[in-house]
Design an enzyme around this catalytic site. Structure first.
Site, PDB file in Angstrom:
ATOM      1  N   ARG A  10     -35.183   0.178 -47.637  1.00  0.00           N
ATOM      2  CA  ARG A  10     -34.831   0.002 -49.051  1.00  0.00           C
ATOM      3  C   ARG A  10     -36.076   0.056 -49.942  1.00  0.00           C
ATOM      4  NH1 ARG A  10     -31.958  -5.172 -49.766  1.00  0.00           N
ATOM      5  NH2 ARG A  10     -32.180  -4.559 -51.925  1.00  0.00           N
TER       6      ARG A  10
ATOM      7  N   ASN B 246     -20.885  -3.454 -68.639  1.00  0.00           N
ATOM      8  CA  ASN B 246     -20.477  -3.252 -67.247  1.00  0.00           C
ATOM      9  C   ASN B 246     -19.252  -2.336 -67.241  1.00  0.00           C
ATOM     10  OD1 ASN B 246     -19.527  -3.724 -64.476  1.00  0.00           O
ATOM     11  ND2 ASN B 246     -20.852  -5.534 -64.486  1.00  0.00           N
ATOM     12  N   PRO B 247     -19.166  -1.404 -66.311  1.00  0.00           N
ATOM     13  CA  PRO B 247     -17.946  -0.579 -66.256  1.00  0.00           C
ATOM     14  C   PRO B 247     -16.731  -1.363 -65.773  1.00  0.00           C
ATOM     15  CG  PRO B 247     -19.661   0.293 -64.760  1.00  0.00           C
ATOM     16  CD  PRO B 247     -20.173  -0.987 -65.333  1.00  0.00           C
TER      17      PRO B 247
ATOM     18  N   GLN C 214     -32.486  -9.633 -61.834  1.00  0.00           N
ATOM     19  CA  GLN C 214     -32.220 -10.016 -60.438  1.00  0.00           C
ATOM     20  C   GLN C 214     -32.679  -8.896 -59.511  1.00  0.00           C
ATOM     21  OE1 GLN C 214     -27.991 -11.932 -60.204  1.00  0.00           O
ATOM     22  NE2 GLN C 214     -28.014 -10.687 -62.045  1.00  0.00           N
ATOM     23  N   ASN C 215     -33.089  -7.772 -60.098  1.00  0.00           N
ATOM     24  CA  ASN C 215     -33.431  -6.608 -59.278  1.00  0.00           C
ATOM     25  C   ASN C 215     -34.827  -6.733 -58.693  1.00  0.00           C
ATOM     26  OD1 ASN C 215     -30.973  -5.770 -60.097  1.00  0.00           O
ATOM     27  ND2 ASN C 215     -31.700  -4.258 -61.561  1.00  0.00           N
TER      28      ASN C 215
ATOM     29  N   HIS D 266     -35.342 -12.775 -58.444  1.00  0.00           N
ATOM     30  CA  HIS D 266     -35.151 -12.672 -56.992  1.00  0.00           C
ATOM     31  C   HIS D 266     -36.324 -11.989 -56.305  1.00  0.00           C
ATOM     32  CE1 HIS D 266     -30.487 -13.041 -57.619  1.00  0.00           C
ATOM     33  NE2 HIS D 266     -31.132 -14.180 -57.800  1.00  0.00           N
TER      34      HIS D 266
ATOM     35  N   GLY E 242     -24.899  -4.989 -65.959  1.00  0.00           N
ATOM     36  CA  GLY E 242     -24.833  -4.483 -64.591  1.00  0.00           C
ATOM     37  C   GLY E 242     -24.932  -5.541 -63.512  1.00  0.00           C
ATOM     38  N   THR E 243     -24.348  -6.694 -63.784  1.00  0.00           N
ATOM     39  CA  THR E 243     -24.307  -7.715 -62.729  1.00  0.00           C
ATOM     40  C   THR E 243     -22.873  -8.196 -62.536  1.00  0.00           C
ATOM     41  OG1 THR E 243     -25.038  -9.924 -62.032  1.00  0.00           O
ATOM     42  CG2 THR E 243     -25.051  -9.495 -64.407  1.00  0.00           C
ATOM     43  N   SER E 244     -22.528  -8.487 -61.281  1.00  0.00           N
ATOM     44  CA  SER E 244     -21.177  -8.958 -60.986  1.00  0.00           C
ATOM     45  C   SER E 244     -20.984 -10.416 -61.395  1.00  0.00           C
ATOM     46  CB  SER E 244     -20.880  -8.796 -59.488  1.00  0.00           C
ATOM     47  OG  SER E 244     -21.816  -9.538 -58.735  1.00  0.00           O
TER      48      SER E 244
HETATM   49  C1  BJW Z   1     -22.802  -1.098 -63.269  1.00  0.00           C
HETATM   50  C2  BJW Z   1     -23.031   0.256 -63.040  1.00  0.00           C
HETATM   51  C3  BJW Z   1     -23.647   0.985 -64.072  1.00  0.00           C
HETATM   52  C4  BJW Z   1     -22.102  -0.593 -61.288  1.00  0.00           C
HETATM   53  N1  BJW Z   1     -23.986   0.374 -65.204  1.00  0.00           N
HETATM   54  N2  BJW Z   1     -23.151  -1.676 -64.386  1.00  0.00           N
HETATM   55  C5  BJW Z   1     -23.244 -22.327 -57.227  1.00  0.00           C
HETATM   56  C6  BJW Z   1     -21.955 -22.032 -56.843  1.00  0.00           C
HETATM   57  C7  BJW Z   1     -21.715 -21.337 -55.645  1.00  0.00           C
HETATM   58  C8  BJW Z   1     -22.764 -20.937 -54.813  1.00  0.00           C
HETATM   59  C9  BJW Z   1     -24.030 -21.227 -55.204  1.00  0.00           C
HETATM   60  C10 BJW Z   1     -24.273 -21.911 -56.386  1.00  0.00           C
HETATM   61  N3  BJW Z   1     -25.613 -22.051 -56.546  1.00  0.00           N
HETATM   62  C11 BJW Z   1     -26.230 -21.442 -55.490  1.00  0.00           C
HETATM   63  C12 BJW Z   1     -25.299 -20.941 -54.647  1.00  0.00           C
HETATM   64  C13 BJW Z   1     -25.584 -20.192 -53.379  1.00  0.00           C
HETATM   65  C14 BJW Z   1     -25.982 -18.759 -53.596  1.00  0.00           C
HETATM   66  C15 BJW Z   1     -24.867 -18.054 -54.344  1.00  0.00           C
HETATM   67  O1  BJW Z   1     -24.899 -17.854 -55.542  1.00  0.00           O
HETATM   68  N4  BJW Z   1     -23.867 -17.614 -53.623  1.00  0.00           N
HETATM   69  C16 BJW Z   1     -22.740 -16.899 -54.259  1.00  0.00           C
HETATM   70  C17 BJW Z   1     -22.629 -15.519 -53.616  1.00  0.00           C
HETATM   71  C18 BJW Z   1     -21.503 -17.730 -54.150  1.00  0.00           C
HETATM   72  N5  BJW Z   1     -27.265 -18.670 -54.312  1.00  0.00           N
HETATM   73  C19 BJW Z   1     -28.416 -18.778 -53.675  1.00  0.00           C
HETATM   74  O2  BJW Z   1     -28.480 -18.987 -52.475  1.00  0.00           O
HETATM   75  C20 BJW Z   1     -29.684 -18.665 -54.503  1.00  0.00           C
HETATM   76  N6  BJW Z   1     -30.546 -19.759 -54.202  1.00  0.00           N
HETATM   77  C21 BJW Z   1     -30.314 -20.975 -54.652  1.00  0.00           C
HETATM   78  O3  BJW Z   1     -29.428 -21.257 -55.403  1.00  0.00           O
HETATM   79  O4  BJW Z   1     -31.206 -21.906 -54.172  1.00  0.00           O
HETATM   80  C22 BJW Z   1     -30.970 -23.290 -54.414  1.00  0.00           C
HETATM   81  C23 BJW Z   1     -32.024 -24.060 -53.639  1.00  0.00           C
HETATM   82  C24 BJW Z   1     -32.764 -25.016 -54.279  1.00  0.00           C
HETATM   83  C25 BJW Z   1     -33.725 -25.725 -53.565  1.00  0.00           C
HETATM   84  C26 BJW Z   1     -33.939 -25.467 -52.205  1.00  0.00           C
HETATM   85  C27 BJW Z   1     -33.191 -24.491 -51.556  1.00  0.00           C
HETATM   86  C28 BJW Z   1     -32.228 -23.783 -52.273  1.00  0.00           C
HETATM   87  C29 BJW Z   1     -30.451 -17.410 -54.098  1.00  0.00           C
HETATM   88  C30 BJW Z   1     -29.722 -16.156 -54.403  1.00  0.00           C
HETATM   89  C31 BJW Z   1     -30.516 -14.959 -53.847  1.00  0.00           C
HETATM   90  C32 BJW Z   1     -29.749 -13.666 -53.977  1.00  0.00           C
HETATM   91  N7  BJW Z   1     -30.396 -12.686 -53.188  1.00  0.00           N
HETATM   92  C33 BJW Z   1     -29.918 -11.302 -53.250  1.00  0.00           C
HETATM   93  C34 BJW Z   1     -30.735 -10.453 -52.266  1.00  0.00           C
HETATM   94  C35 BJW Z   1     -32.144 -10.220 -52.819  1.00  0.00           C
HETATM   95  C36 BJW Z   1     -32.965  -9.434 -51.849  1.00  0.00           C
HETATM   96  C37 BJW Z   1     -32.418  -8.053 -51.604  1.00  0.00           C
HETATM   97  O5  BJW Z   1     -32.473  -7.197 -52.494  1.00  0.00           O
HETATM   98  O6  BJW Z   1     -31.917  -7.834 -50.492  1.00  0.00           O
HETATM   99  O7  BJW Z   1     -30.050 -10.815 -54.592  1.00  0.00           O
HETATM  100  S1  BJW Z   1     -28.171 -11.149 -52.924  1.00  0.00           S
HETATM  101  C38 BJW Z   1     -27.888  -9.859 -54.106  1.00  0.00           C
HETATM  102  O8  BJW Z   1     -27.000 -10.372 -55.144  1.00  0.00           O
HETATM  103  C39 BJW Z   1     -29.248  -9.618 -54.789  1.00  0.00           C
HETATM  104  C40 BJW Z   1     -28.842  -9.490 -56.230  1.00  0.00           C
HETATM  105  O9  BJW Z   1     -29.956  -9.727 -57.078  1.00  0.00           O
HETATM  106  C41 BJW Z   1     -27.735 -10.498 -56.362  1.00  0.00           C
HETATM  107  C42 BJW Z   1     -26.828 -10.270 -57.531  1.00  0.00           C
HETATM  108  O10 BJW Z   1     -26.143  -9.060 -57.389  1.00  0.00           O
HETATM  109  P1  BJW Z   1     -25.858  -8.156 -58.677  1.00  0.00           P
HETATM  110  O11 BJW Z   1     -27.135  -7.713 -59.256  1.00  0.00           O
HETATM  111  O12 BJW Z   1     -24.923  -8.843 -59.575  1.00  0.00           O
HETATM  112  O13 BJW Z   1     -25.202  -6.852 -57.994  1.00  0.00           O
HETATM  113  P2  BJW Z   1     -23.666  -6.614 -57.569  1.00  0.00           P
HETATM  114  O14 BJW Z   1     -23.657  -5.492 -56.607  1.00  0.00           O
HETATM  115  O15 BJW Z   1     -23.008  -7.866 -57.186  1.00  0.00           O
HETATM  116  O16 BJW Z   1     -22.980  -6.133 -58.942  1.00  0.00           O
HETATM  117  C43 BJW Z   1     -23.305  -4.892 -59.533  1.00  0.00           C
HETATM  118  C44 BJW Z   1     -22.562  -4.787 -60.853  1.00  0.00           C
HETATM  119  O17 BJW Z   1     -22.992  -3.599 -61.490  1.00  0.00           O
HETATM  120  C45 BJW Z   1     -21.032  -4.693 -60.723  1.00  0.00           C
HETATM  121  O18 BJW Z   1     -20.432  -5.624 -61.598  1.00  0.00           O
HETATM  122  C46 BJW Z   1     -20.716  -3.255 -61.135  1.00  0.00           C
HETATM  123  O19 BJW Z   1     -19.487  -3.131 -61.812  1.00  0.00           O
HETATM  124  C47 BJW Z   1     -21.868  -2.960 -62.044  1.00  0.00           C
HETATM  125  N8  BJW Z   1     -22.231  -1.532 -62.188  1.00  0.00           N
HETATM  126  N9  BJW Z   1     -22.599   0.631 -61.820  1.00  0.00           N
HETATM  127  C48 BJW Z   1     -23.758  -0.884 -65.362  1.00  0.00           C
HETATM  128  N10 BJW Z   1     -23.907   2.382 -63.948  1.00  0.00           N
END
Ligand code: BJW
Length: 254
Positions: free
Chosen positions: A71, A220-221, A106-107, A124, A194-196
């Site tokens: 990646r 967002n689309p 977040q990217n 992130h 562009g975030t879910s």
């Molecule tokens: C378009 C498009 C176009 C398409 N134009 N748009 C509260 C409630 C529930 C759970 C939790 C909570 N607080 C914390 C949690 C746990 C967890 C969490 O949130 N889980 C949920 C899934 C339920 N969070 C964590 O664990 C975080 N840490 C934390 O809270 O720590 C607390 C702590 C404190 C003290 C000690 C220890 C812990 C960390 C989160 C880390 C996320 N990591 C990732 C991977 C990064 C590395 C990698 O790249 O591999 O981050 S996961 C992945 O998701 C990545 C992204 O940044 C993140 C968000 O995704 P994003 O950007 O929204 O992408 P998609 O694919 O989901 O959405 C894309 C969107 O684009 C869609 O809507 C499309 O429609 C749209 N789109 N084309 C515009 N052309």
């Protein structure tokens, strides 16, 4: 210009403190895969629990680092798209009239910086930098594949390199979280692009902005959990919507 754009563009034209939050969708038009999209999302093909957690890295560092290196090379080869460029232009335009702009992303791909954005907060981390598992020291590896998996750290004996990204269950970098909280607390306009809106804490920022009196534009689309709360929802790809929004705001600004 569609009438749908007039009110959000007027909000951008009058805003004094603007915060933009971006997610994977903003880089989709640069050829970088999102995580949760139905067809192209990475999590449809790969298991997040086996790749994006500290437990996965401890269990199988070879597979995890191979996946992140693959990646990383894709991100290095990618170019910013019109959505990234519009956000860099938005920052310049706002700064020229003494207004604040903070880009929370977040990217991990560094495409905002490549596009010229300056005030970028990486929530992130970044896949372009890797860090020593023992000392935490960071380096930017050369723009070619690692020659061993997992890569050994040059900073400490028997230590590895891991991508400097935030995995599930890991805390966000404290400085990034503090900068985000400060910016969101005082913004009058929050733009979510562009975030879910599913991954916390970033997914909670728009609601915080609303609670302290800010307006929220979603780009967002697709619908997301934020859509019903947002002041305005602009449906479409960010590479098309953001340049139009900026253009209309420039015309509305006096
Ligand atoms: C378009 C498009 C176009 C398409 N134009 N748009 C509260 C409630 C529930 C759970 C939790 C909570 N607080 C914390 C949690 C746990 C967890 C969490 O949130 N889980 C949920 C899934 C339920 N969070 C964590 O664990 C975080 N840490 C934390 O809270 O720590 C607390 C702590 C404190 C003290 C000690 C220890 C812990 C960390 C989160 C880390 C996320 N990591 C990732 C991977 C990064 C590395 C990698 O790249 O591999 O981050 S996961 C992945 O998701 C990545 C992204 O940044 C993140 C968000 O995704 P994003 O950007 O929204 O992408 P998609 O694919 O989901 O959405 C894309 C969107 O684009 C869609 O809507 C499309 O429609 C749209 N789109 N084309 C515009 N052309």
């Amino acid at each position: 210009m569609s009438p749908d754009f007039r009110a959000p563009a007027a909000s951008l034209a009058r805003a004094r403190r603007v915060v933009v939050l971006t997610g994977a969708g903003v880089s989709a038009e640069s050829g970088i895969r999102t995580f949760r999209d139905t067809m192209e999302g990475l999590w449809k093909e790969f298991d997040a629990q086996k790749l994006a957690t500290p437990e996965a890295f401890a269990a199988d560092p070879e597979t995890v680092t191979r996946w992140y290196d693959w990646r990383r090379l894709g991100c290095l080869a990618a170019d910013p798209n019109p959505g990234h460029l519009a956000l860099a232009q938005m920052e310049d335009w706002l700064a020229a009239s003494g207004r604040d702009f903070t880009l929370l992303t977040q990217n991990v791909d560094r495409l905002h910086q490549k596009a010229g954005s300056r005030n970028v907060v990486e929530l992130h981390g970044s896949i372009i930098e890797w860090r020593c598992t023992r000392t935490g020291q960071k380096l930017i590896p050369p723009e070619q594949a690692f020659d061993q998996f997992p890569p050994h750290s040059p900073f400490a004996e028997r230590a590895l390199l891991r991508p400097d990204v935030v995995w599930f269950g890991e805390p966000l970098p404290a400085a990034a979280l503090a900068a985000a909280a400060h910016a969101v607390d005082s913004c009058d306009l929050f733009i979510s692009v562009g975030t879910s809106s599913q991954v916390y804490p970033a997914a909670g920022f728009a609601e915080l902005a609303l609670h302290q009196g800010g307006e929220v534009i979603e780009v967002n689309p697709q619908q997301t959990p934020l859509t019903r709360m947002a002041t305005w929802s602009l449906r479409g790809p960010s590479g098309e919507v953001l340049p139009m929004l900026l253009d209309e705001a420039r015309k509305a600004h006096v």
